[in-house]
Design an enzyme around this catalytic site. Structure first.
Site, short mmCIF file in Angstrom:
data_model
loop_
_atom_site.label_atom_id
_atom_site.label_comp_id
_atom_site.label_asym_id
_atom_site.label_seq_id
_atom_site.Cartn_x
_atom_site.Cartn_y
_atom_site.Cartn_z
N ASP A 271 -10.40 -8.59 7.81
CA ASP A 271 -11.78 -8.76 7.35
C ASP A 271 -12.21 -10.21 7.53
OD1 ASP A 271 -11.72 -6.07 6.56
OD2 ASP A 271 -12.88 -6.46 4.74
N LYS B 14 5.20 -14.26 4.09
CA LYS B 14 5.34 -15.22 3.00
C LYS B 14 6.81 -15.19 2.54
CE LYS B 14 3.35 -18.05 0.01
NZ LYS B 14 2.79 -19.36 0.39
N ASP C 138 -0.76 -17.90 3.92
CA ASP C 138 -1.83 -18.76 3.38
C ASP C 138 -2.30 -19.76 4.43
OD1 ASP C 138 0.76 -19.69 3.10
OD2 ASP C 138 0.50 -20.50 1.07
N TYR D 230 0.82 -1.21 0.00
CA TYR D 230 0.00 0.00 0.00
C TYR D 230 0.86 1.26 0.00
CZ TYR D 230 -4.19 -2.81 1.06
OH TYR D 230 -5.22 -3.71 1.01
N ASP E 103 -4.77 -6.37 6.15
CA ASP E 103 -6.07 -5.89 5.70
C ASP E 103 -6.99 -7.07 5.42
OD1 ASP E 103 -8.05 -4.19 4.88
OD2 ASP E 103 -7.08 -3.58 3.01
MG MG Z 1 -10.14 -3.36 4.65
#
Ligand code: MG
Ligand code: NAI
Length: 331
Positions: free
Chosen positions: A228, A167, A200, A121, A224
């Site tokens: 969720d 990862k 993962d 990001y 992020d």
């Molecule tokens: Mg979000």
């Protein structure tokens, strides 16, 4: 008296903010609010999604409350700008199940700590002849800073274990640095367990064995997505709050967005916004008021009478806020 910056934003942002203010008025603390603008409606009015004045209001405040904004592709993201400009490097996202909420797991209490300033990001994207590329920036300083924050947070909140999620087997250089930073910092916290999981596998374990985690620390995009996923385990986006914390400023916001599908109907669940204010009260070192607010919300949820539709009820946002306020005034 605390000085708070208030950024209601778009869609259901102003609705859940209004509900929160109605509830906060019933606490034994005084706040001085400074309203500030950001998001899509702000863009229509001013030509920018995040005016300089909003940034300086947030910088000067003891804490900022942020509702949610609608993000239009191609426009600068208001929330990402705030996180960067205020250097709010730690994004704390608790995944906690509350009694009375229909959760997949009813005994969960874990925290995801997401690095908030770099990773995928960082906003460095460009078109190429073939398509486009995005740069995944991982620095040692930001990695050490977030890992230190995670260990300190675990210690302060009496948790036992911190798990690095990465990862590094594929992203050898970027996540290699993140992983090395984590284990370097962990040496300063021998009293806490530290371990690692590939992202993962972590995504699967979060569904099959979430209680194996305690505090998770990870890079921006992974955090992020996993948060969720965590929200889905504990009753959905209407229930999960978050804190964005830096060394000098802090901003509190629900994990959900502006929910255009229900905006204007007055039926959004105010819980995520209220729980964000609970996190703010803890940050401001007002733990008694934080617990009072949290209990009032939980009482209303457990009574199962005045709830918004996403929680299985048929009440409006402000009716639920009114009920929480009533509980607070009774205590
Ligand atoms: Mg979000
Ligand atoms: P969203 O979180 O706004 O909505 C996803 C689903 O959850 C919708 O069905 C919505 O009705 C429901 N939902 C969310 N919050 C709720 C609440 N408090 N009560 C009841 N139901 C709720 O995510 P979506 O639809 O992907 O994004 C909508 C807009 O919000 C987009 O413009 C997006 O970019 C923006 N967004 C902004 C964020 C922020 O301001 N921090 C975070 C995430 C998305």
């Amino acid at each position: 008296m605390y000085r708070l910056a208030l950024i209601p934003g778009d869609g259901i942002g102003p609705e859940v903010t209004k509900a929160l203010l109605h509830v906060l008025e019933a606490l034994d603390i005084e706040f001085d609010y400074k309203l500030a603008y950001a998001g899509d409606a702000c863009y229509q009015d001013t030509g920018t999604t995040i005016p300089d004045e909003t940034l300086s209001t947030a910088k000067k405040a003891d804490a900022t409350l942020f509702g949610a904004v609608t993000t239009v592709p191609g426009h600068k993201s208001a929330i990402i700008s705030l996180r960067k400009e205020l250097d709010l490097y730690a994004n704390l996202r608790p995944v906690k199940s509350y009694p009375g909420i229909n959760c997949i797991f009813d005994d969960l209490d874990i925290v995801i700590i997401r690095e908030n300033t770099e990773g995928l990001y960082s906003g460095i994207e460009e078109y190429t002849n073939e398509g486009a590329t995005a740069l995944r920036v991982v620095t040692r300083s930001a990695s050490e800073r977030i890992c230190k924050f995670a260990f300190q947070y675990a210690k302060k909140t009496r948790r036992n274990r911190v798990t690095a999620v990465h990862k590094a087997n594929v992203l050898k250089k970027t996540d290699g640095i993140f992983r090395d930073s984590f284990f370097k910092v962990s040496e300063d916290f021998p009293e806490l367990d530290s371990d690692e999981k590939y992202v993962d596998l972590a995504a699967m374990l979060l569904i099959t064995n979430p209680n194996d985690f305690d505090v998770m620390v990870t890079t921006n995009l992974f955090g992020d997505i996993l948060s969720d996923e965590g929200a889905g385990l504990v009753g959905g986006l209407g229930m999960v709050p978050s804190a964005n914390i830096g060394d000098y400023n802090a901003l509190f916001e629900p994990v959900h967005g502006s929910a255009p599908d229900i905006a204007g109907l007055g039926i959004s669940n105010p819980s995520a916004m209220i729980l964000s204010a609970v996190m703010m009260l803890d940050y401001l070192e007002e733990p008694d008021e934080a617990r009072k607010l949290e209990s009032a919300l939980l009482d209303v949820i457990c009574e199962n009478k005045v709830l918004t539709p996403d929680l299985g009820g048929s009440s409006k946002t402000m009716e639920m806020a009114d009920e929480i306020r009533y509980k607070l005034l009774k205590t």
